[in-house]
Motif scaffolding. Structure first.
Motif, PDB file in Angstrom:
ATOM      1  N   ASP A   1       0.805  -1.220   0.000  1.00 11.85           N
ATOM      2  CA  ASP A   1       0.000   0.000   0.000  1.00 11.85           C
ATOM      3  C   ASP A   1       0.839   1.273   0.000  1.00 11.85           C
ATOM      4  O   ASP A   1       0.648   2.151  -0.834  1.00 11.85           O
ATOM      5  CB  ASP A   1      -0.947   0.033   1.198  1.00 11.85           C
ATOM      6  N   SER A   2       1.764   1.399   0.920  1.00  9.37           N
ATOM      7  CA  SER A   2       2.570   2.616   1.036  1.00  9.37           C
ATOM      8  C   SER A   2       3.376   2.873  -0.226  1.00  9.37           C
ATOM      9  O   SER A   2       3.504   4.018  -0.672  1.00  9.37           O
ATOM     10  CB  SER A   2       3.514   2.529   2.235  1.00  9.37           C
ATOM     11  N   PHE A   3       3.916   1.811  -0.810  1.00 10.04           N
ATOM     12  CA  PHE A   3       4.709   1.947  -2.032  1.00 10.04           C
ATOM     13  C   PHE A   3       3.884   2.593  -3.140  1.00 10.04           C
ATOM     14  O   PHE A   3       4.307   3.567  -3.766  1.00 10.04           O
ATOM     15  CB  PHE A   3       5.227   0.570  -2.472  1.00 10.04           C
TER      16      PHE A   3
ATOM     17  N   ALA B   1      -2.937   2.232  -9.509  1.00 10.38           N
ATOM     18  CA  ALA B   1      -4.387   2.118  -9.309  1.00 10.38           C
ATOM     19  C   ALA B   1      -4.822   0.653  -9.327  1.00 10.38           C
ATOM     20  O   ALA B   1      -5.650   0.236  -8.499  1.00 10.38           O
ATOM     21  CB  ALA B   1      -5.129   2.904 -10.384  1.00 10.38           C
ATOM     22  N   LEU B   2      -4.274  -0.135 -10.233  1.00 10.17           N
ATOM     23  CA  LEU B   2      -4.650  -1.548 -10.314  1.00 10.17           C
ATOM     24  C   LEU B   2      -4.272  -2.314  -9.057  1.00 10.17           C
ATOM     25  O   LEU B   2      -5.003  -3.196  -8.606  1.00 10.17           O
ATOM     26  CB  LEU B   2      -4.009  -2.202 -11.545  1.00 10.17           C
ATOM     27  N   VAL B   3      -3.129  -1.990  -8.492  1.00  9.02           N
ATOM     28  CA  VAL B   3      -2.685  -2.685  -7.285  1.00  9.02           C
ATOM     29  C   VAL B   3      -3.551  -2.288  -6.081  1.00  9.02           C
ATOM     30  O   VAL B   3      -3.740  -3.075  -5.162  1.00  9.02           O
ATOM     31  CB  VAL B   3      -1.188  -2.415  -7.024  1.00  9.02           C
ATOM     32  N   ARG B   4      -4.105  -1.092  -6.112  1.00 12.25           N
ATOM     33  CA  ARG B   4      -4.937  -0.622  -4.993  1.00 12.25           C
ATOM     34  C   ARG B   4      -6.395  -1.097  -5.080  1.00 12.25           C
ATOM     35  O   ARG B   4      -7.153  -0.922  -4.133  1.00 12.25           O
ATOM     36  CB  ARG B   4      -4.912   0.910  -4.926  1.00 12.25           C
TER      37      ARG B   4
ATOM     38  N   ALA C   1      -5.354 -11.775  -5.128  1.00 15.64           N
ATOM     39  CA  ALA C   1      -4.236 -10.865  -5.390  1.00 15.64           C
ATOM     40  C   ALA C   1      -3.600 -11.094  -6.764  1.00 15.64           C
ATOM     41  O   ALA C   1      -3.109 -10.150  -7.379  1.00 15.64           O
ATOM     42  CB  ALA C   1      -3.189 -11.009  -4.297  1.00 15.64           C
ATOM     43  N   GLU C   2      -3.635 -12.312  -7.254  1.00 17.37           N
ATOM     44  CA  GLU C   2      -3.036 -12.602  -8.556  1.00 17.37           C
ATOM     45  C   GLU C   2      -3.679 -11.785  -9.675  1.00 17.37           C
ATOM     46  O   GLU C   2      -3.023 -11.462 -10.665  1.00 17.37           O
ATOM     47  CB  GLU C   2      -3.138 -14.102  -8.878  1.00 17.37           C
ATOM     48  N   LEU C   3      -4.947 -11.459  -9.519  1.00 16.22           N
ATOM     49  CA  LEU C   3      -5.626 -10.661 -10.542  1.00 16.22           C
ATOM     50  C   LEU C   3      -4.930  -9.318 -10.755  1.00 16.22           C
ATOM     51  O   LEU C   3      -4.828  -8.843 -11.897  1.00 16.22           O
ATOM     52  CB  LEU C   3      -7.092 -10.439 -10.173  1.00 16.22           C
ATOM     53  N   ALA C   4      -4.455  -8.717  -9.693  1.00 19.00           N
ATOM     54  CA  ALA C   4      -3.758  -7.436  -9.819  1.00 19.00           C
ATOM     55  C   ALA C   4      -2.519  -7.588 -10.695  1.00 19.00           C
ATOM     56  O   ALA C   4      -2.281  -6.767 -11.589  1.00 19.00           O
ATOM     57  CB  ALA C   4      -3.365  -6.908  -8.438  1.00 19.00           C
TER      58      ALA C   4
END
Length: 178
Positions: A8-10, A63-66, A72-75
């Protein structure tokens, strides 16, 4: 989902940085628009537009990672798709760079305008595939690709501004004969 929450922070740092740099690119282009040259449009398509694309890719990945994915693999798969799209864009860009005649690229230009973006998009695409068997490694790949594209974009934006100011604008302005 816990694997993504550790990042998240990254992405809260990388995403807004990319977005802010896109905005600054627009500001700089607006400020330089008062004295366009015939070569500016050709060089802009070859050098300035890709910089905005690289920043936009960083912003999209952040944005995709958030997104609150159920898995999680979908990201990483969607980020891998961004990388694949970036590789296609780089092929188009190489053609565009070879067709422009306004500026002759040197080795530094080839590294920063072709090599590093290609590497960033390739790592991003590979991360999507890597997530099939090693999610944590894939997440590091997505982070690495984001940083490559972000810092490459910073270099390229600075390089373009320096070229505009120190080369194009350094030419003496014609004097008015009154």
């Amino acid at each position: 989902m816990s694997a993504l929450s550790e990042w998240d922070s990254f992405y809260i740092i990388v995403g807004p940085a990319a977005g802010a740099l896109i905005g600054l690119q627009f500001v700089v282009m607006t400020l330089m628009a008062d004295r366009p040259s015939q070569t500016t449009a050709e060089v802009g398509r070859a050098f300035a537009t890709p910089t905005v694309v690289h920043f936009a890719a960083c912003l999209l990945v952040a944005a995709l990672v958030r997104v609150p994915w159920p898995v999680a693999e979908l990201a990483t798969w969607f980020c891998g798709a961004v990388g694949a799209g970036g590789l296609i864009y780089m092929c188009v860009l190489v053609v565009r760079l070879s067709r422009q005649n306004a500026y002759q690229m040197d080795n530094e230009d080839r590294l920063f305008h072709v090599g590093l973006p290609y590497l960033g998009y390739a790592v991003l695409a590979a991360a999507g595939v890597t997530a099939l068997w090693q999610l944590e490694l894939a997440l590091f790949g997505v982070g690495l690709a984001s940083l490559i594209l972000l810092f490459d974009g910073i270099h390229n934006a600075w390089d373009a501004i320096a070229w505009q100011v120190l080369v194009l604008r350094a030419k003496p302005a014609p004097t008015d004969a009154a």
